[in-house]
Design a protein around this motif. Structure first.
Motif, PDB file in Angstrom:
ATOM      1  N   UNK A 107      12.180  -4.566  15.816  1.00 57.87           N
ATOM      2  CA  UNK A 107      13.135  -4.530  14.751  1.00 57.87           C
ATOM      3  C   UNK A 107      12.986  -3.458  13.640  1.00 57.87           C
ATOM      4  N   UNK A 108      11.770  -3.237  13.215  1.00 59.48           N
ATOM      5  CA  UNK A 108      11.430  -2.167  12.334  1.00 59.48           C
ATOM      6  C   UNK A 108      11.872  -0.765  12.541  1.00 59.48           C
ATOM      7  N   UNK A 109      11.827  -0.314  13.830  1.00 63.85           N
ATOM      8  CA  UNK A 109      12.213   0.952  14.582  1.00 63.85           C
ATOM      9  C   UNK A 109      13.633   0.919  14.686  1.00 63.85           C
ATOM     10  N   UNK A 110      14.235  -0.131  14.906  1.00 62.97           N
ATOM     11  CA  UNK A 110      15.872  -0.083  15.068  1.00 62.97           C
ATOM     12  C   UNK A 110      16.416  -0.154  13.563  1.00 62.97           C
ATOM     13  N   UNK A 111      15.941  -0.778  12.802  1.00 58.94           N
ATOM     14  CA  UNK A 111      16.371  -0.780  11.359  1.00 58.94           C
ATOM     15  C   UNK A 111      16.270   0.560  10.859  1.00 58.94           C
ATOM     16  N   UNK A 112      15.134   1.128  10.917  1.00 56.81           N
ATOM     17  CA  UNK A 112      15.082   2.628  10.476  1.00 56.81           C
ATOM     18  C   UNK A 112      16.209   3.584  11.283  1.00 56.81           C
ATOM     19  N   UNK A 113      16.261   3.430  12.248  1.00 55.52           N
ATOM     20  CA  UNK A 113      17.201   4.564  13.063  1.00 55.52           C
ATOM     21  C   UNK A 113      18.634   4.235  12.301  1.00 55.52           C
ATOM     22  N   UNK A 114      19.131   3.055  12.331  1.00 56.45           N
ATOM     23  CA  UNK A 114      20.291   2.629  11.805  1.00 56.45           C
ATOM     24  C   UNK A 114      20.414   2.659  10.306  1.00 56.45           C
ATOM     25  N   UNK A 115      19.675   2.607   9.384  1.00 55.96           N
ATOM     26  CA  UNK A 115      19.439   2.693   7.918  1.00 55.96           C
ATOM     27  C   UNK A 115      18.313   3.303   7.343  1.00 55.96           C
ATOM     28  N   UNK A 116      18.618   4.722   7.774  1.00 60.60           N
ATOM     29  CA  UNK A 116      17.457   5.505   7.244  1.00 60.60           C
ATOM     30  C   UNK A 116      17.216   5.805   5.818  1.00 60.60           C
ATOM     31  N   UNK A 117      18.308   5.634   4.872  1.00 58.65           N
ATOM     32  CA  UNK A 117      18.252   5.623   3.838  1.00 58.65           C
ATOM     33  C   UNK A 117      17.852   4.561   2.688  1.00 58.65           C
ATOM     34  N   UNK A 118      17.704   3.412   3.566  1.00 58.83           N
ATOM     35  CA  UNK A 118      17.496   2.031   2.848  1.00 58.83           C
ATOM     36  C   UNK A 118      15.962   2.036   2.585  1.00 58.83           C
ATOM     37  N   UNK A 119      15.520   1.607   1.208  1.00 57.55           N
ATOM     38  CA  UNK A 119      14.257   1.257   0.875  1.00 57.55           C
ATOM     39  C   UNK A 119      13.955  -0.088   1.384  1.00 57.55           C
ATOM     40  N   UNK A 120      13.094  -0.315   2.354  1.00 58.47           N
ATOM     41  CA  UNK A 120      12.930  -1.624   2.807  1.00 58.47           C
ATOM     42  C   UNK A 120      11.306  -1.898   2.446  1.00 58.47           C
ATOM     43  N   UNK A 121      11.332  -3.023   1.616  1.00 58.36           N
ATOM     44  CA  UNK A 121      10.206  -3.687   1.141  1.00 58.36           C
ATOM     45  C   UNK A 121       9.727  -4.958   1.705  1.00 58.36           C
ATOM     46  N   UNK A 122       8.497  -5.123   2.014  1.00 57.41           N
ATOM     47  CA  UNK A 122       8.052  -6.124   2.929  1.00 57.41           C
ATOM     48  C   UNK A 122       6.996  -7.119   2.065  1.00 57.41           C
ATOM     49  N   UNK A 123       7.224  -8.278   2.158  1.00 55.20           N
ATOM     50  CA  UNK A 123       6.377  -9.364   1.467  1.00 55.20           C
ATOM     51  C   UNK A 123       5.793 -10.166   2.488  1.00 55.20           C
ATOM     52  N   UNK A 124       4.304  -9.986   2.658  1.00 57.23           N
ATOM     53  CA  UNK A 124       3.649 -11.079   3.544  1.00 57.23           C
ATOM     54  C   UNK A 124       3.471 -12.006   2.867  1.00 57.23           C
ATOM     55  N   UNK A 125       3.525 -13.280   3.324  1.00 52.08           N
ATOM     56  CA  UNK A 125       3.208 -14.524   2.610  1.00 52.08           C
ATOM     57  C   UNK A 125       2.242 -15.439   3.372  1.00 52.08           C
ATOM     58  N   UNK A 126       1.845 -16.503   2.735  1.00 52.97           N
ATOM     59  CA  UNK A 126       0.825 -17.312   3.403  1.00 52.97           C
ATOM     60  C   UNK A 126       1.665 -18.489   4.014  1.00 52.97           C
ATOM     61  N   UNK A 127       0.817 -19.460   4.495  1.00 53.86           N
ATOM     62  CA  UNK A 127       1.552 -20.446   5.301  1.00 53.86           C
ATOM     63  C   UNK A 127       2.140 -21.627   4.350  1.00 53.86           C
ATOM     64  N   UNK A 128       2.023 -21.680   3.126  1.00 58.24           N
ATOM     65  CA  UNK A 128       2.429 -22.660   2.316  1.00 58.24           C
ATOM     66  C   UNK A 128       3.972 -22.479   2.071  1.00 58.24           C
ATOM     67  N   UNK A 129       4.539 -21.482   2.311  1.00 58.45           N
ATOM     68  CA  UNK A 129       6.111 -21.541   1.976  1.00 58.45           C
ATOM     69  C   UNK A 129       6.630 -20.881   3.198  1.00 58.45           C
ATOM     70  N   UNK A 130       6.956 -21.631   4.055  1.00 54.05           N
ATOM     71  CA  UNK A 130       7.866 -20.928   5.335  1.00 54.05           C
ATOM     72  C   UNK A 130       9.123 -20.177   5.150  1.00 54.05           C
TER      73      UNK A 130
END
Length: 283
Positions: A107-130
């Protein structure tokens, strides 16, 4: 206290191991250890008890963990609101569980190819909030696992994974080819803290109320099995330490990997993300 150092501290506190925390943070271990030692000096107290097997939180560390999580959550909300006000081309993705899932990498590779100018931010979360902070406005879209309360949310199924029971390798159950939930009655399971989505808690407890130690992160789940002999559930196909084993459950509904976003959110970046994710996870 710098937010960067607090993020380091939370990673160590959740992984309970400096090596795993360093890998999670994509950094080497020595600077991580130095940062934690400096934080302990700033606080004026030890935050961890160190041993060859890993680390455990001190009483001071436990207090700081709660406060650090709250502060980092607030900082994330500030970033989201400021970005929205600025109209920046940004999408924030919440990820729950195993970030090494090959579906995420595709998904990351495909999204970068299609949206190279988008700033993607990732929030890694714990198991208490699905929902990965979706309802709190911390993320635009979440890659997570169902079931959970879907009120006010739109959910797109991406994949289903069979589920197994995780036990210690020396547990008699580890020698079985398959198990049923009824064979686990009387065993202690790890639990999520009070306030966790009840549908989510019930699923990972096999649909039956259980007793056992509270956990918030994947590594805490594994450590609960290793140290306390508890049992727990996990999707099949995930790498586990040699000291643990997973046995397929034949009467457990599969775990659904889903993309989820707030109902009515017309952000075109979300729509595109979900379509790309649907393709990436079907390969």
């Amino acid at each position: 206290m710098e937010l960067r150092v607090l993020r380091y501290f939370v990673a160590v506190a959740e992984e309970l191991h400096f090596g795993r925390a360093a890998a999670r943070l994509h950094m080497s271990q020595p600077p991580l250890s130095r940062a934690i030692k400096q934080l302990e000096a700033d606080v004026g107290a030890l935050l961890f008890v160190r041993s060859p097997a890993g680390v455990t939180l001190t009483a001071v560390g436990t207090v700081l963990l709660d406060e650090a999580r709250a502060l980092l959550d607030h900082a994330d909300r500030v970033r989201v609101r400021v970005s929205a006000a600025a109209g920046a081309a940004t999408i924030t993705i919440g990820i729950l569980g195993d970030g090494t899932d090959p579906g995420v990498a595709r998904l990351a590779a495909a999204y970068r190819r299609q949206h190279p100018g988008i700033d993607v931010r990732v929030r890694d979360t714990d198991l208490t909030d699905p929902t990965c902070g979706l309802r709190a406005g911390l993320v635009d879209v979440a890659l997570t696992r169902a079931p959970f309360d879907e009120t006010g949310l739109t959910v797109r199924a991406l994949r289903t994974d069979p589920v197994g029971v995780v036990v210690r390798a020396d547990d008699p159950l580890a020698r079985r080819d398959k198990l049923r939930l009824a064979e686990l009655s009387g065993r202690r399971w790890f639990q999520f803290p009070p306030g966790t989505d009840p549908l989510w808690q019930s699923y990972w407890n096999g649909g039956t109320p259980r007793e056992g130690p509270q956990v918030r992160a994947v590594q805490e789940c594994l450590q609960a099995v290793l140290w306390n002999g508890t049992v727990g559930l996990a999707p099949l196909g995930h790498d586990l330490p040699a000291e643990l084993a997973v046995v397929p459950l034949v009467d457990m509904p599969p775990s659904r990997v889903v993309a989820v976003w707030n109902e009515g959110d017309a952000n075109p970046l979300i729509r595109s993300f979900v379509e790309i994710a649907t393709t990436a996870y079907r390969r």
